[in-house]
Write an enzyme that holds these catalytic residues in place. Sequence first.
Site, short mmCIF file in Angstrom:
data_model
loop_
_atom_site.label_atom_id
_atom_site.label_comp_id
_atom_site.label_asym_id
_atom_site.label_seq_id
_atom_site.Cartn_x
_atom_site.Cartn_y
_atom_site.Cartn_z
N TYR A 1 0.73 -1.13 -0.11
CA TYR A 1 0.10 -0.06 -0.23
C TYR A 1 0.81 1.15 0.06
O TYR A 1 1.93 1.46 0.65
CB TYR A 1 -0.99 0.05 1.13
CG TYR A 1 -1.85 1.11 1.43
CD1 TYR A 1 -2.89 1.18 0.62
CD2 TYR A 1 -1.62 2.20 2.42
CE1 TYR A 1 -3.54 2.30 0.68
CE2 TYR A 1 -2.31 3.12 2.35
CZ TYR A 1 -3.60 3.28 1.40
OH TYR A 1 -4.39 4.41 1.76
N ASP B 1 9.22 2.86 -0.43
CA ASP B 1 8.31 3.79 0.43
C ASP B 1 8.32 3.19 1.93
O ASP B 1 7.97 2.05 2.38
CB ASP B 1 6.82 3.21 0.00
CG ASP B 1 5.70 3.97 0.54
OD1 ASP B 1 6.01 4.43 1.79
OD2 ASP B 1 4.62 3.56 0.38
N LYS C 1 4.12 9.09 8.77
CA LYS C 1 4.02 8.66 10.06
C LYS C 1 4.96 9.17 10.85
O LYS C 1 4.64 10.17 11.42
CB LYS C 1 3.80 7.10 9.89
CG LYS C 1 2.87 6.69 8.79
CD LYS C 1 2.23 5.35 9.00
CE LYS C 1 0.95 5.09 8.06
NZ LYS C 1 0.97 4.14 7.07
C1 LIG Z 1 0.31 4.75 5.58
C2 LIG Z 1 1.19 4.58 4.54
C3 LIG Z 1 0.96 5.54 3.41
C4 LIG Z 1 -0.17 6.40 3.47
O1 LIG Z 1 0.29 7.27 4.08
P1 LIG Z 1 -1.09 8.40 4.73
O2 LIG Z 1 -0.44 9.36 5.35
O3 LIG Z 1 -1.94 7.55 4.99
O4 LIG Z 1 -1.59 9.13 3.37
C5 LIG Z 1 1.98 5.25 2.12
N1 LIG Z 1 2.69 4.21 2.34
C6 LIG Z 1 2.90 3.20 3.30
C7 LIG Z 1 3.71 2.16 3.16
C8 LIG Z 1 2.16 3.45 4.29
O5 LIG Z 1 2.18 2.49 5.28
#
Ligand SMILES: *Cc1c(COP(=O)(O)O)cnc(C)c1O
Length: 427
Positions: free
Chosen positions: A144, A239, A267
């Site tokens: 994701y 990511d 995060k």
């Molecule tokens: C949470 C997450 C996102 C999205 O971040 P948001 O702040 O919710 O838009 C993207 N990539 C990874 C790996 C994530 O865990």
Amino acid sequence: MGTKKSASLLKRASALIPGGVNSPVRAFKAVGGGPLFISRAKGSKIFDADNNPYIDYIGSWGPMILGHAHPKVLSALKKAIDKGTSFGAPTELELTLAEETIKAFPSMDMVRFVSSGTEAAMSAIRLARAFTKRDDIIKFEGCYHGHADSLLVKAGSGAATFGVPDSPGVPADFAKHTFNAVYNDLDSVRALFEQNPASVACVIVEGAPGNMGVVTPREGFLPGLAELCKQFGGLLIMDEVMSGFRLCYGGAQKVYNVVPDITCLGKIIGGGLPVGAFGGKRQIMEMLSPSGPVYQAGTLSGNPVAMTAGIETLKELRKKGAYEKLLQTTETLCHGIEEIAERRSIPCHVARAGSMLTVFFTERHVENYTDAKTSNLKRFSQYFTRMLKNRIYLPPSQFEALFVSMAHTKKDVSDTLAAVDRSFKGL
Ligand SMILES: *Cc1c(COP(=O)(O)O)cnc(C)c1O
């Protein structure tokens, strides 16, 4: 344990906000029952609207690595707020957080701040497409990267939980540029590159996936991706929105010894306020507006209050021994669960990456999304409900990670394991 207030708030919310929530997994749909409305949190505990306390393993889905309402972060925030909350102009705070970020991630020469992980991943892909003058991207099933259009093709997290990995509303013309590979399977990536030798702009991969539940990269998988990218002229985007300051100070790229072209963060870097970031090699980053032609912007990007929360959080994480205790707590918890599962004959796989973990109710060693989906979801949902009754607040989906914080105590762990033991009985 009464949860009447949460129930009545949900009723009100359902008329005002789709599904009553502002982000889908919060709704507890995958496990039945309604969500708890939260009134406050402190350390490892979270309190619902009826004032029931829970040991919290969601941690706002990752950011709260120090625990909730950390006194140092709060006191810095209070001072920052007194100076005004947003200027729409550069501040020295952005430089402080940029310097610390670049120091932590040597693969970055430059960084840009945004307000969410979604924005970071979306912008990183735009940049990779512009830099390579190519349109296609390779991602992995069950990973994701936020909810940008090109990334909602076989996506993880809420998209996986609700069985809509391919969201309606994403034009087929966009989706056709997104290729899906199998996590931990380099051959599946090589095959896509070979079929599309001159059109793949980038491979985007989670540092250590947490959005199909926790899955760890096999030895050589991430460096293998970097090599394939080099060979075929695509960029590697790691990511690390979740894994960035979670596995260690420096993320999965440090643990697995790989140098991506672009890194996405989010995060933890915002310490509980909305911050995302993406950074990489100077030559790539300087293509961004206003030094280059690739457009990207944000009214609240680099917001002084959010920057302050990030700066203070990272400061705590740099303290000697901070991660050792966190990893020790996580290990004790994982071993405890494995021991109970064995004693109670519950087939499960406890996956762990740094301070995140998932208890998959399957006999398989989970290495990709197909493995994760062999989990017994009915058993997960029963387990979740029993744990909640025991006042342990877990992510309400099999396909999410538990986040341990530095505020979790030995007593929290032993209380949690006692609840696991009761919940596994006759499961
Ligand atoms: C949470 C997450 C996102 C999205 O971040 P948001 O702040 O919710 O838009 C993207 N990539 C990874 C790996 C994530 O865990």
